[in-house]
Design an enzyme around this catalytic site. Structure first.
Site, PDB file in Angstrom:
ATOM      1  N   HIS A 376       0.790  -1.234   0.000  1.00 22.11           N
ATOM      2  CA  HIS A 376       0.000   0.000   0.000  1.00 22.11           C
ATOM      3  C   HIS A 376       0.817   1.277   0.000  1.00 22.11           C
ATOM      4  O   HIS A 376       0.242   2.369  -0.042  1.00 22.11           O
ATOM      5  CB  HIS A 376      -0.949   0.030   1.199  1.00 22.11           C
ATOM      6  CG  HIS A 376      -2.159  -0.816   1.015  1.00 22.11           C
ATOM      7  ND1 HIS A 376      -3.308  -0.334   0.426  1.00 22.11           N
ATOM      8  CD2 HIS A 376      -2.393  -2.110   1.306  1.00 22.11           C
ATOM      9  CE1 HIS A 376      -4.211  -1.305   0.387  1.00 22.11           C
ATOM     10  NE2 HIS A 376      -3.675  -2.398   0.905  1.00 22.11           N
ATOM     11  N   LYS A 567      -8.806  14.280   3.470  1.00 19.13           N
ATOM     12  CA  LYS A 567      -8.036  13.036   3.566  1.00 19.13           C
ATOM     13  C   LYS A 567      -7.168  13.171   4.812  1.00 19.13           C
ATOM     14  O   LYS A 567      -7.128  14.253   5.415  1.00 19.13           O
ATOM     15  CB  LYS A 567      -7.179  12.821   2.311  1.00 19.13           C
ATOM     16  CG  LYS A 567      -6.353  14.061   1.905  1.00 19.13           C
ATOM     17  CD  LYS A 567      -5.571  13.852   0.620  1.00 19.13           C
ATOM     18  CE  LYS A 567      -6.403  13.948  -0.635  1.00 19.13           C
ATOM     19  NZ  LYS A 567      -6.462  12.713  -1.409  1.00 19.13           N
ATOM     20  N   ARG A 568      -6.461  12.093   5.223  1.00 12.77           N
ATOM     21  CA  ARG A 568      -5.577  12.226   6.358  1.00 12.77           C
ATOM     22  C   ARG A 568      -4.561  13.354   6.102  1.00 12.77           C
ATOM     23  O   ARG A 568      -4.148  13.576   4.963  1.00 12.77           O
ATOM     24  CB  ARG A 568      -4.846  10.900   6.618  1.00 12.77           C
ATOM     25  CG  ARG A 568      -5.743   9.823   7.200  1.00 12.77           C
ATOM     26  CD  ARG A 568      -6.308  10.242   8.547  1.00 12.77           C
ATOM     27  NE  ARG A 568      -5.269  10.275   9.534  1.00 12.77           N
ATOM     28  CZ  ARG A 568      -5.091   9.355  10.485  1.00 12.77           C
ATOM     29  NH1 ARG A 568      -5.910   8.330  10.578  1.00 12.77           N
ATOM     30  NH2 ARG A 568      -4.111   9.469  11.367  1.00 12.77           N
ATOM     31  N   LYS A 573       0.672  14.386   1.123  1.00 16.18           N
ATOM     32  CA  LYS A 573      -0.603  14.730   0.494  1.00 16.18           C
ATOM     33  C   LYS A 573      -0.703  16.234   0.187  1.00 16.18           C
ATOM     34  O   LYS A 573      -1.623  16.677  -0.481  1.00 16.18           O
ATOM     35  CB  LYS A 573      -1.766  14.273   1.377  1.00 16.18           C
ATOM     36  CG  LYS A 573      -1.939  12.736   1.404  1.00 16.18           C
ATOM     37  CD  LYS A 573      -2.955  12.317   2.450  1.00 16.18           C
ATOM     38  CE  LYS A 573      -3.097  10.802   2.583  1.00 16.18           C
ATOM     39  NZ  LYS A 573      -3.899  10.185   1.516  1.00 16.18           N
ATOM     40  N   THR A 675      -8.263   6.669  -3.031  1.00 17.53           N
ATOM     41  CA  THR A 675      -9.615   6.239  -3.389  1.00 17.53           C
ATOM     42  C   THR A 675     -10.585   7.405  -3.238  1.00 17.53           C
ATOM     43  O   THR A 675     -11.648   7.404  -3.852  1.00 17.53           O
ATOM     44  CB  THR A 675     -10.090   5.071  -2.498  1.00 17.53           C
ATOM     45  OG1 THR A 675      -9.842   5.413  -1.127  1.00 17.53           O
ATOM     46  CG2 THR A 675      -9.362   3.783  -2.851  1.00 17.53           C
ATOM     47  N   LYS A 679     -14.113   8.635  -5.433  1.00 24.93           N
ATOM     48  CA  LYS A 679     -15.422   8.980  -4.861  1.00 24.93           C
ATOM     49  C   LYS A 679     -15.904  10.323  -5.410  1.00 24.93           C
ATOM     50  O   LYS A 679     -17.070  10.485  -5.754  1.00 24.93           O
ATOM     51  CB  LYS A 679     -15.340   9.048  -3.327  1.00 24.93           C
ATOM     52  CG  LYS A 679     -14.929   7.747  -2.663  1.00 24.93           C
ATOM     53  CD  LYS A 679     -14.571   7.980  -1.190  1.00 24.93           C
ATOM     54  CE  LYS A 679     -13.822   6.793  -0.618  1.00 24.93           C
ATOM     55  NZ  LYS A 679     -13.203   7.119   0.700  1.00 24.93           N
TER      56      LYS A 679
HETATM   57  C1  LIG Z   1     -11.950   7.301   1.038  1.00 27.47           C
HETATM   58  C2  LIG Z   1     -11.565   7.769   2.374  1.00 27.47           C
HETATM   59  C3  LIG Z   1     -10.224   8.020   2.666  1.00 27.47           C
HETATM   60  C4  LIG Z   1      -9.125   7.885   1.649  1.00 27.47           C
HETATM   61  O1  LIG Z   1      -8.985   9.124   0.997  1.00 27.47           O
HETATM   62  P1  LIG Z   1      -7.682   9.460   0.109  1.00 27.47           P
HETATM   63  O2  LIG Z   1      -8.015  10.780  -0.487  1.00 27.47           O
HETATM   64  O3  LIG Z   1      -7.595   8.378  -0.925  1.00 27.47           O
HETATM   65  O4  LIG Z   1      -6.540   9.509   1.032  1.00 27.47           O
HETATM   66  C5  LIG Z   1      -9.888   8.488   3.932  1.00 27.47           C
HETATM   67  N1  LIG Z   1     -10.838   8.679   4.869  1.00 27.47           N
HETATM   68  C6  LIG Z   1     -12.141   8.458   4.619  1.00 27.47           C
HETATM   69  C7  LIG Z   1     -13.137   8.713   5.698  1.00 27.47           C
HETATM   70  C8  LIG Z   1     -12.551   7.992   3.373  1.00 27.47           C
HETATM   71  O5  LIG Z   1     -13.852   7.761   3.149  1.00 27.47           O
END
Ligand SMILES: *Cc1c(COP(=O)(O)O)cnc(C)c1O
Length: 807
Positions: A376, A567-568, A573, A675, A679
């Site tokens: 990952h 995101k985190r 990032k 991911t 979305k």
């Molecule tokens: C999809 C998702 C992530 C992953 O987001 P990235 O932009 O790919 O880092 C992190 N937290 C939550 C709550 C998510 O639904």
């Protein structure tokens, strides 16, 4: 002849939300009232909104039970190959609405709840998120469970039932504050405890050698109690199982002879054993070598393998003689979600060799054919490298087995590359420099028949860079499996308006087959469709604005562009790059207040690992910039900065459908897949992003002309690393960058503590591994192109654009 259908009735007929039969609704109401009375022991006079949520959850759950039992019965009878997804994280979020959707009960439940005088959304909001994950890796596990059930695969998710999931984030004074996530406080209606299937897990002890082989003795035992959660497929009557283990102390724990007299202390010490499943480690993409974490990793692995082997043997019932494990890999596939469950490899070897008495080579061949490993990340600080000393104390037999695996592995290398000592050192499972450690990724590669990255670019990087030696040795092992998301949760559930529109246009098949969305290409010039789609987006933006106003008392302009970066929080990032764009926009408005400006609301959210200082400073910086920008009368409602508190699955479901612009701006080569990016795109947002992770495939699929791509490519980054990255040259060359950095550095955004952000600017100048300044100029230019397009869209669609929005 029946009367022609009204619009409302037409919508119901094609609706993906299920059929509203009169009997259906009556039955649901009956179930609801029965559970309110018998399960919750309440009447309508004293019931709380939470009681109503539980009554509905139990009613919906009743519809799962028969299908769940029948599915498992069917697997028992047909004995298909089982797939076991082993993961330290399952970031499930809420379950109620997802269950109603997958069972086709949503419309009927809506109607029943309406007839009972209650509000469905209010009830849904009572459910706690199952936050048993940190971010993408844990959410991927949850999405896969939904998809595997929908495909009708005999799949099982195995993990830990953490008593506390990912912390709840509060923002106080602009700083992150963590609160414990006591998600089980009110009970969990979706799980079924199975104390009858409790299994022992051993720790510590020593290895006794004898003519019968090695024996792990004098161990301490912790019990693993399974809790099962049903995983329904979408409209296919399949219900799979997610089995999460909870740690229990044995009843004789610490009550051995030598301890007589200290009964009270012995009972109190049961906590020590039960701490194993207490809390999720809150690190995303970071390895923290704590003993308790290693215990968690082995705990899930040991309990799960016993379960898998019991199920395998059970399927061989009726055959005479000892069970043969030759067919094990034909019946069992074990997927390792990163290296976190890597101890499954030596553990399966231990069971085969020490307990089932298979010879080493047979056991090893079966083991390799059973396991597959998903990598990952390539960030070095995230790769698990456990100190030998820790393993030696906690799992002495496993350390021996790892040494023996390594011996065979190094023998193979030296046969192929004689005298190449450096290669042996690089590929060893044991790292020697700076204290001996076991490299868990190396263990996983050697112990698996397949290794995959999670997007094309990432799979290429692991082949040519991080695991190059291994792919030279066994190129056929290495594969790509680009991540995905479940369209049930990330479209039907979170964006019913858009899902319905698409169903009206191309039918409902796309819900199980997203390639069908290609059919929408024919509608690009369909004015009505385009208008309907933008109306849905506008409605989603209004609804999200109202949510923010209600929950956080912040007011935003729903006709501004919603620019979302959730995101985190991580340096790679590059939330800092976004922050520099905000400061640049702010300076431009102040420099020229009368100039036309495309109004924006920048929404940033995400949790920082509690021990990650720089990530916490990044949150403080964004909130500090927001304070100044949001209060400045010159700016008005042209630009607003919102820090979205406590970003989690249920909040993602709210913000993503309301987004105009999705920020996916990691340094090329650092985000394995992402991911979140998917979305947003599925919900009709435009993407601004680098050529990183799955952004690359998304650009290919959507057409590069339909994405705002900017910045260095991986090759550019590699070249810059070779040449040496010098942040100062960008700072001196780009006046707007210089201005922004000078402001941050001099305390412009924090006059009371002008030194506050020195750590941040010092990092950006002197040790920025992720090269924020190098992509600044191209990012700003790309954002200008975003503005131009947004402007055009608004004019074409006649969306009211208010520059000075007042509610
Ligand atoms: C999809 C998702 C992530 C992953 O987001 P990235 O932009 O790919 O880092 C992190 N937290 C939550 C709550 C998510 O639904």
């Amino acid at each position: 002849m029946a009367a022609p259908l009204t619009d409302q009735e037409k919508r119901k007929q094609i609706s993906i939300r299920g059929i509203v039969g009169v009997e259906n609704v009556a039955e649901l109401k009956k179930g609801f009232n029965r559970h309110l009375h018998f399960t919750l022991v309440k009447d309508r006079n004293v019931a709380t909104p939470r009681d109503y949520y539980f009554a509905l959850a139990h009613t919906v759950r009743d519809h799962l039970v028969g299908r769940w039992i029948r599915t498992q019965q069917f697997y028992y009878e047909t004995d298909p190959k089982r797939v076991y997804y082993l993961s330290l994280e399952f970031y499930m979020g809420r379950t109620l609405q997802n269950t109603m959707i997958n069972l086709g009960l949503q419309n009927a439940c809506d109607e029943a709840i309406y007839q009972l005088g209650l509000d469905m959304e209010d009830l849904e909001e009572m459910e706690e998120d199952a936050g048993l994950g940190n971010g993408g890796l844990g959410r991927l596990a949850a999405c896969f469970l939904d998809s595997m059930a929908t495909l009708g695969l005999a799949a099982y998710g195995y993990g830990i039932r953490y008593e506390y999931g990912i912390f709840n984030q509060k923002i106080k004074n602009g700083w992150q504050v963590e609160e414990a996530d006591d998600w089980l406080r009110h009970g969990n209606p979706w799980e079924k405890a199975r104390p009858e299937y409790m299994l022992p897990v051993h720790f510590y002890g020593r290895v006794e050698e004898s003519k019968e082989g090695a024996k792990w003795v004098d161990t301490q035992v912790v019990l693993a109690m399974p809790y099962d959660t049903p995983i329904p497929g979408y409209m296919n009557n399949t219900v799979n199982t997610m089995r999460l283990w909870s740690a229990r102390a044995p009843n004789d724990f610490n009550l051995m002879d030598f301890n007589v007299g200290d009964y009270i202390q012995a009972v109190l010490d049961r906590n020590l054993a039960e701490n194993i499943s207490r809390v999720l480690y809150p690190n995303d993409n970071f390895f923290e070598g704590k003993e308790l974490r290693l215990k968690q990793e082995y705990f899930v692995v040991a309990a799960t393998l016993q379960d898998i082997i019991r199920r395998f043997k059970n399927s061989k019932k009726g055959f005479s003689g000892p069970v043969s494990f030759d067919s094990f890999p034909e019946k069992v596939a074990i997927q390792l979600n990163d290296t976190h469950p890597a101890m499954a490899i030596p553990e399966l070897m231990r069971v085969f060799v020490d307990i089932e008495k298979l010879d080493w080579d047979t056991a090893w061949a079966i083991t390799k054919r059973t396991f597959a490993y998903t990598n990952h990340t390539v960030l070095p600080e995230a790769l698990e490298r456990w100190p030998i000393g820790l393993l030696e104390t906690l799992l002495p037999r496993h350390l021996q087995i790892i040494y023996r695996i390594n011996q065979g592995h190094l023998d193979e290398i030296s046969a192929l590359f004689p005298e190449d000592m450096d290669r042996m050192r690089r590929m060893s499972l044991i790292e020697e420099d700076g204290g001996k450690r076991v490299n868990m990724a190396h263990l996983c590669i050697v112990g698996s028949h397949a290794v995959n990255g999670v997007a094309e670019i990432h799979s290429n990087i692991i082949k040519t860079d991080v695991f190059r030696d291994f792919s030279e040795l066994e190129p056929e092992k290495f594969q790509n499996k680009t991540n995905g998301i479940t369209p049930r949760r990330w479209l039907l559930l979170c964006n019913p308006g858009l899902a319905e529109l698409i169903a009206e246009a191309i039918g409902e098949e796309y819900v199980k087959d997203l390639s069908q969305l290609q059919k929408l290409n024919e509608l690009v010039d369909d004015d009505t469709f385009i208008r309907d789609v933008s109306k849905v987006k506008q409605d989603n933006k209004e609804k999200f604005s109202q949510y923010l106003e209600k929950e956080y008392m912040v007011e935003i302009n729903p006709s501004s562009m919603f620019d979302v970066h959730v995101k985190r929080i991580h340096e790679y990032k590059r939330q800092l790059l976004n922050c520099l764009h905000i400061v640049t926009m702010y300076n431009r408005i102040r420099k020229n207040p009368k100039a036309h400006f495309v109004p924006r609301t920048v929404i940033i959210g995400g949790k920082a690992a509690p021990g990650y200082h720089m990530a916490k400073m990044i949150i403080k910086l964004i909130t500090a910039v927001g304070e100044v920008v949001n209060k400045d009368p010159v700016v008005g409602s042209k630009l607003k900065v919102i820090y979205l508190e406590n970003y989690r699955v249920s909040l993602a479901e709210k913000v993503i459908p309301a987004t105009d612009l999705s920020e996916q701006i990691s340094t090329a080569g650092t985000e394995a897949s992402g991911t979140g990016n998917m979305k947003f795109m599925l919900n009709g947002a435009l993407t601004i992003g680098t050529m990183d992770g799955a952004n690359v495939e998304m650009a290919e699929e959507a057409g590069e002309e339909n994405m705002f791509i900017f910045g260095m490519r991986v090759e550019d980054v590699a070249e810059m690393d070779a040449q040496g990255y010098d942040a100062m040259t960008y700072y001196q060359k780009i006046p707007e960058l210089k201005q922004a950095i000078d402001q941050i550095n001099s305390g412009f955004f924090c006059p009371k503590q002008p030194e506050l952000f020195k750590d941040v600017t010092n990092m950006l100048f002197n040790h920025d591994r992720f090269k924020v300044f190098a992509d600044y100029e191209d990012y700003i230019k790309c954002q200008e192109k975003v503005n131009e397009l947004y402007q055009v869209i608004i004019i074409i669609l006649h969306v009211p654009l208010v520059n000075d929005y007042i509610r």
